[in-house]
Scaffold this motif. Sequence first.
Motif, PDB file in Angstrom:
ATOM      1  N   THR A  78       0.843  -1.187   0.000  1.00 19.02           N
ATOM      2  CA  THR A  78       0.000   0.000   0.000  1.00 19.02           C
ATOM      3  C   THR A  78       0.882   1.241   0.000  1.00 19.02           C
ATOM      4  N   SER A  80       0.429   5.552  -0.103  1.00 17.38           N
ATOM      5  CA  SER A  80      -0.467   6.697  -0.031  1.00 17.38           C
ATOM      6  C   SER A  80       0.215   7.905  -0.647  1.00 17.38           C
ATOM      7  N   SER A  83      -3.828  13.232  -3.688  1.00 17.10           N
ATOM      8  CA  SER A  83      -4.642  13.061  -4.882  1.00 17.10           C
ATOM      9  C   SER A  83      -5.697  14.158  -4.958  1.00 17.10           C
ATOM     10  N   GLY A  87      -9.746  11.381  -8.061  1.00 14.51           N
ATOM     11  CA  GLY A  87      -8.964  10.162  -7.890  1.00 14.51           C
ATOM     12  C   GLY A  87      -7.636  10.155  -8.617  1.00 14.51           C
ATOM     13  N   ILE A 124      -5.812   6.460  -8.196  1.00 16.61           N
ATOM     14  CA  ILE A 124      -6.053   5.617  -7.035  1.00 16.61           C
ATOM     15  C   ILE A 124      -6.619   4.285  -7.528  1.00 16.61           C
ATOM     16  N   GLU A 126      -6.023  -0.415  -7.488  1.00 17.40           N
ATOM     17  CA  GLU A 126      -5.144  -1.562  -7.315  1.00 17.40           C
ATOM     18  C   GLU A 126      -4.479  -1.899  -8.636  1.00 17.40           C
ATOM     19  N   GLU A 144      -1.701  -1.340  -3.908  1.00 15.44           N
ATOM     20  CA  GLU A 144      -2.897  -0.537  -3.682  1.00 15.44           C
ATOM     21  C   GLU A 144      -2.458   0.912  -3.477  1.00 15.44           C
ATOM     22  N   LYS A 146      -3.567   4.579  -2.428  1.00 19.42           N
ATOM     23  CA  LYS A 146      -4.614   5.309  -1.691  1.00 19.42           C
ATOM     24  C   LYS A 146      -4.327   6.797  -1.792  1.00 19.42           C
ATOM     25  N   GLY A 147      -5.363   7.569  -1.782  1.00 17.39           N
ATOM     26  CA  GLY A 147      -5.217   9.013  -1.818  1.00 17.39           C
ATOM     27  C   GLY A 147      -5.197   9.607  -0.428  1.00 17.39           C
ATOM     28  N   GLU A 148      -4.509  10.737  -0.310  1.00 14.75           N
ATOM     29  CA  GLU A 148      -4.461  11.428   0.985  1.00 14.75           C
ATOM     30  C   GLU A 148      -5.353  12.646   0.938  1.00 14.75           C
TER      31      GLU A 148
END
Length: 148
Positions: A78, A80, A83, A87, A124, A126, A144, A146-148
């Motif tokens: 993962t 991060s 973003s 997305g 964002i 997978e 994966e 992920k956005g912050e």
Amino acid sequence: MKVLLIEDVPSLGKKGEVVEVKDGYGQNFLIAKGKAKLATNEVLNRYKAEQRNKQEQLALEQAQREALAKSLKEIKLTISKKSGENGSLFGAITKDEIAHALEQSHKIEIDKKHIGLEAQIKHIGEYTISANLGNGIHASFLLEVKGE
């Protein structure tokens, strides 16, 4: 005179072969230039032992690569990153970031040159990441984003 070739010699033989040559050629050229050694029992036994050690080392490295490939298949990494609202990321995820994240979270060191990305990761979601571990061994793992 019998000599053990230490390197390939054109029109004579390949590395590791024992060949019969004239005394002057063997002594003054092959042995003097470091291309061969006098084929005594001691030299031949040492050479065979070195070859066995190399083969054992290669087999050990191959087993380690295969074990690494199995462990990579079970990993879900993962990352991060900042973003936007739709997305999309502010900047793409790089191979260097993936290699660094693998090292930080799972203690697995893979050179960024051996990580394969089909396309730039700018959203964002997978992604399936491939890794070339050498000697024809390839592994893939999930990333994966992920956005912050």
